[in-house]
Design a protein around this motif. Structure first.
Motif, mmCIF file in Angstrom:
data_model
loop_
_atom_site.group_PDB
_atom_site.id
_atom_site.type_symbol
_atom_site.label_atom_id
_atom_site.label_comp_id
_atom_site.label_asym_id
_atom_site.label_seq_id
_atom_site.Cartn_x
_atom_site.Cartn_y
_atom_site.Cartn_z
ATOM 1 N N LEU A 491 12.834 5.063 -77.287
ATOM 2 C CA LEU A 491 13.219 6.247 -76.511
ATOM 3 C C LEU A 491 12.540 6.263 -75.149
ATOM 4 C CD1 LEU A 491 13.098 8.974 -79.325
ATOM 5 C CD2 LEU A 491 15.138 8.150 -78.157
ATOM 6 N N ASN A 492 11.243 5.941 -75.127
ATOM 7 C CA ASN A 492 10.497 5.945 -73.864
ATOM 8 C C ASN A 492 11.011 4.879 -72.908
ATOM 9 O OD1 ASN A 492 8.837 8.049 -74.678
ATOM 10 N ND2 ASN A 492 7.344 6.677 -75.625
ATOM 11 N N GLN A 493 11.352 3.689 -73.447
ATOM 12 C CA GLN A 493 11.857 2.618 -72.584
ATOM 13 C C GLN A 493 13.197 2.986 -71.966
ATOM 14 O OE1 GLN A 493 11.802 -0.721 -75.276
ATOM 15 N NE2 GLN A 493 9.838 -1.473 -74.487
ATOM 16 N N VAL A 494 14.032 3.673 -72.731
ATOM 17 C CA VAL A 494 15.316 4.109 -72.180
ATOM 18 C C VAL A 494 15.108 5.143 -71.087
ATOM 19 C CG1 VAL A 494 17.455 5.334 -72.718
ATOM 20 C CG2 VAL A 494 16.620 3.572 -74.259
ATOM 21 N N GLU A 495 14.194 6.093 -71.314
ATOM 22 C CA GLU A 495 13.926 7.129 -70.322
ATOM 23 C C GLU A 495 13.341 6.555 -69.041
ATOM 24 O OE1 GLU A 495 11.494 10.070 -72.133
ATOM 25 O OE2 GLU A 495 13.154 11.020 -73.200
ATOM 26 N N LYS A 496 12.513 5.522 -69.174
ATOM 27 C CA LYS A 496 11.899 4.901 -67.998
ATOM 28 C C LYS A 496 12.840 3.922 -67.309
ATOM 29 C CE LYS A 496 7.178 5.230 -69.783
ATOM 30 N NZ LYS A 496 5.992 4.463 -70.248
#
Length: 882
Positions: A491-496
């Motif tokens: 999730l964090n990689q997609v948001e970043k």
């Protein structure tokens, strides 16, 4: 020797008031946590563990008392009188093992538990056998020989995931050996931890050994106590059920020796109490559930009823609401009553014999003080139980608040409840998890909050949980924590922006992170018709779309094993992937269609049947087809879809020759049988390798509705026997299925006298097993041969007399064609052949009653001497058939 001229030396360490109080309190205290555990209708794993700890502690102390008494009897000397008190106290000490067993039965028989065991003697005997086998055979838990019940139990002990119990492909030899060692250790731990009965059994054996020693000769018991033993034998009185009995009573001695002999052999000594406890469950199953009291009548009628009536109604309704825990409660009350009887009998005996006992009996020494100090442990256990109960209730309240906030889609309240200590992995009504509830509402913000709080991203409920709703081990918690962090990383990689959303979607699907998958679907707005980007990402990841990996979700077969919230979406996308093999089996040989049919996933079956290259008859390694799986489980909608598929083979047998119709008939699935019988070309008489036809299987299991359907099928053979020569009618007679027998007897072409290889007709078998209703049906059948004999020369009449079935004897005598030779019957009864069939005869008294009925019958017919030994012809006649 007069009563006043002899004394029994005091032994405060055995009969002192401090020792007695300690044992009484310790015994009675163990009932409080047990009743408390049952109060909410369920016995959790934590409550069972607490009972196990308490039982182990108390049994260790019980062993100390017994061993010290035996040593004292051989060295310093222990009187026969004090040995009898030790034995009575030992019965009290063994209560803990029985209480634990009652709680364990309730825990394992609760609906929804993994590895559930039905509360019957047969099921529990099988359960124990499987656990023992899992230890003896080190690798059993990873093979196909171990049942799901014992596998789940071992996995729960080991802290493993359900999927980790099965040994799949991709494991190294070292990992397999390590897994075998883990399961051997887990099995051994299970036998020790889950079977406190083993410790209780050994305690009973040791107690029985002391009892046999004492009662074999109460005068010669122990060392150096002849005078005291003689005094007790001549003058002491023991209390039995409140009545005083002389210590030297010969009847008491014989009864005591018999009782202790029964409890001497380890393992065997637990059979009687276990059968008694399981008997409570059996009665509970046959007794109808009572209705709520006071539900009838008008409100005005209640005004005139007394408070006593409302009290009765309230008590009755409380019982109804907790009906499921009635058997263990009755068992606990039964144990409590026995313990109170023992306590009262001990005190009455001590009071009656106070004049014989030495003056130092009441001295407070080291033994009595130590006994009182040991009360700390049961008191500690009781305090821990109360504290755990309060914490459990508080946690329940917090989790309910969290569930309400999720349903209300209130993001701030979800954060508040989690901050207060609510469990993000809590299960709510219907066994739905918190994260799945949020996914169902498509509330991505709440789902993200739950994941950040440590929720399991795999939304398949119960996948990694024990039945109590908590994580069973550190290993299991670590697995969830690892998956949770991995999911959040995606999730964090997609948001970043460091990871393409579609590729993240593929990874979430591949790892089985249902929560992340649904979040990504909502985030990307992917619709079922817009899948090009997904398929492009799928082919670009290098994932083998046909891989038979049961832990991933890349293959169609694996997609079926995942949560139903997104499995249909995954499957649609996978079916459109280039190079997909829709018929690729998994490591167990199951195709995607077979898995979907077995699970009853109608939507998935429909999708798969629309695939151009689908093989509707693809069989696994045992020859099972998708249609047979759907029929076996009774999935009517799935069977209907499969029957409509082009090229379906309705008669495809497995390696044992069982057809789809056989599976449906054996399971008693009436609707499925009806669908199959309407299919063109259905083989209604197809036997398996054991000669079992669908009709024979339905008759054997007493499925009346299925038998009725099969008998109406064109070409049905009602008389076809299996390889053992048993026909459907013989099976109905053997198990007393009256309704099934009635249907079979009305079928055209039925042969009512067709015997098995031993010459036993349905009438002989029904008479032998005492099913009078079936006997009456058979006697009314046209052409019945009431005098047919088996290969041993025994007729239905002989078997009925041998088993003491007086009513059946009278029914047989009422048939005009019956031939009664009393002397011949008596000869058979007095000289039965050798073998298992003749091991379970009725008592001599019952057999004699049957013979008297025959004598009276012969006398009423003018058959000469009523014992049949002389004069007259055997009674009987010939009936003219119309």
């Amino acid at each position: 020797m007069a009563a006043g001229s002899c004394k029994i030396p005091g032994n405060p360490d055995i009969a002192g008031v401090g020792v007695r109080i300690a044992i009484y309190v310790q015994t009675l205290l163990c009932f409080f946590p047990a009743f408390w555990a049952l109060f909410d209708g369920k016995v959790s794993q934590g409550e069972l563990d607490a009972a196990e700890n308490q039982a182990t502690t108390n049994l260790v102390l019980a062993f100390a008392i017994l061993i010290s008494s035996i040593v004292q009897a051989q060295t310093l000397g222990l009187t026969n009188y004090h040995a009898s008190i030790v034995l009575n106290m030992s019965w009290l000490n063994n209560t803990n093992a029985f209480i634990y067993f009652l709680l364990y039965i309730q825990h394992k028989s609760q609906p929804g538990i993994r590895g559930r065991v039905a509360p019957t003697w047969r099921a529990w005997a099988q359960h124990v056998r499987e656990l023992v086998v899992s230890v003896v055979h080190r690798g059993t838990a990873s093979s196909n020989q171990t049942s799901a019940g014992s596998n789940a139990e071992l996995g729960q002990m080991k802290g493993a995931d359900t999927t980790s119990i099965r040994s799949g492909t991709g494991r190294t030899q070292t990992e397999d050996l390590q897994g075998h060692d883990d399961y051997a250790r887990a099995g051994a731990k299970l036998l020790v931890k889950r079977f406190v009965l083993l410790l209780g059994s050994l305690h009973l054996s040791l107690m029985a050994g002391l009892g046999l020693w004492l009662w074999s000769n109460i005068w010669a018991f122990g060392k150096g106590q002849d005078t005291a033993n003689d005094c007790a034998a001549k003058h002491a009185l023991l209390a039995i059920l409140g009545k005083h009995v002389p210590f030297a009573s010969e009847a008491l001695r014989i009864i005591s020796l018999a009782i202790y002999a029964v409890f001497l052999v380890p393992g065997v000594n637990l059979l009687l109490p276990i059968i008694v406890f399981l008997g409570f469950y059996h009665l509970h199953q046959v007794v109808p559930i009572p209705k709520v009291a006071g539900s009838e009548g008008t409100p005005d009628s209640y005004i005139h009823r007394s408070r006593f009536w409302f009290g009765i109604c309230r008590a009755s309704n409380t019982i109804v609401q907790r009906w499921a825990i009635l058997p263990p409660c009755i068992g606990l009350l039964f144990l409590l009553a026995i313990n109170l009887v023992f306590i009262i009998d001990i005190e009455l005996a001590l009071k009656q014999n106070a004049g014989l006992q030495g003056g130092n009996e009441a001295e407070w020494g080291f033994g009595q003080i130590l006994a009182m100090l040991l009360l700390f442990m049961p008191l500690r256990d009781l305090a821990e139980t109360i504290l755990a109960r309060r914490m459990k209730q508080r946690q329940k309240d917090l989790d309910m608040g969290l569930g309400g906030a999720i349903n209300a889609k209130d993001r701030s309240m979800v954060q508040t409840w989690i901050a207060r200590g609510a469990n993000p992995n809590a299960n709510f009504e219907g066994e739905i998890s918190a994260v799945r509830m949020a996914c169902n509402h498509e509330d991505w913000n709440v789902t993200r909050i739950l994941l950040e709080a440590g929720a399991d991203p795999n939304i398949e409920d119960g996948n990694r949980r024990d039945p109590s709703g908590r994580y069973a081990s550190a290993a299991r918690s670590y697995k969830i924590d690892s998956d949770n962090k991995d999911c959040l990383r995606l999730l964090n990689q997609v948001e970043k922006g460091s990871l393409d959303p579609v590729k993240a979607l593929v990874q979430a699907a591949n790892n089985g992170y249902g929560a992340a998958f649904k979040v990504f679907l909502g985030f990307l707005g992917i619709k079922l018709g817009e899948k090009e980007s997904f398929l492009e990402a799928l082919s670009g990841t290098g994932i083998n779309v046909n891989a038979g990996n049961t832990d991933g979700i890349a293959s169609p077969a694996a997609a079926v094993t995942k949560a139903q919230e997104f499995e249909t979406v995954i499957l649609k996308l996978l079916l459109a992937a280039p190079g997909i093999d829709v018929n690729a089996p998994n490591t167990d040989g199951f195709t995607t269609l077979s898995l979907a049919a077995r699970k009853g996933h109608q939507a998935i079956v429909k999708l798969l049947l629309a695939a151009p290259s689908i093989d509707v008859n693809a069989a696994d390694t045992s020859g099972r087809t998708p249609l047979s799986f759907g029929a076996e489980k009774g999935h009517e909608a799935v069977v209907k879809l499969l029957l409509a598929a082009p090229g379906i083979d309705v008669n495809a047998p497995n390696t044992r020759g069982q057809t789809t119709l056989s599976f449906a008939a054996e399971g008693g699935h009436e609707a499925v049988v009806e669908l199959l019988l309407a299919a063109p070309g259905i083989a209604v008489n197809a036997p398996d390798t054991n000669g079992r036809t669908p009709l024979r299987l339905a008759a054997e299991w007493g499925h009346e509705a299925v038998v009725k359907l099969l008998l109406a099928a064109p070409g049905i053979d009602v008389n076809v026997p299996n390889t053992n020569g048993w026909t459907p009618l013989i099976f109905a007679a053997r198990y007393g299925y009256e309704a099934v027998a009635k249907l079979l007897l009305a079928a055209p072409g039925i042969d009512v006298n067709l015997p098995d290889p031993d010459g036993r007709t349905p009438l002989i078998i029904a008479a032998r097993y005492g099913y009078e209703a079936v006997v009456k049906l058979l006697l009314a059948a046209p052409g019945i041969d009431v005098n047919a004999a088996d290969t041993s020369g025994w007729t239905a009449l002989t078997w009925a007399a041998f088993k003491g079935k007086e009513a059946i004897v009278q029914d047989l005598c009422a048939v005009p064609e019956i031939i009664v030779d009393v002397a011949e019957v008596k000869r058979h009864l007095e000289n039965p052949p050798e073998g298992m069939d003749w091991m379970y005869a009725a008592s001599k008294d019952k057999q004699d009653k049957c013979v008297r009925i025959l004598k009276e019958f012969v006398g009423s017919k003018g058959g000469g001497d009523q014992d049949g030994s002389e004069g007259g012809e055997p009674s009987g006649g010939q009936r003219d058939d119309p």
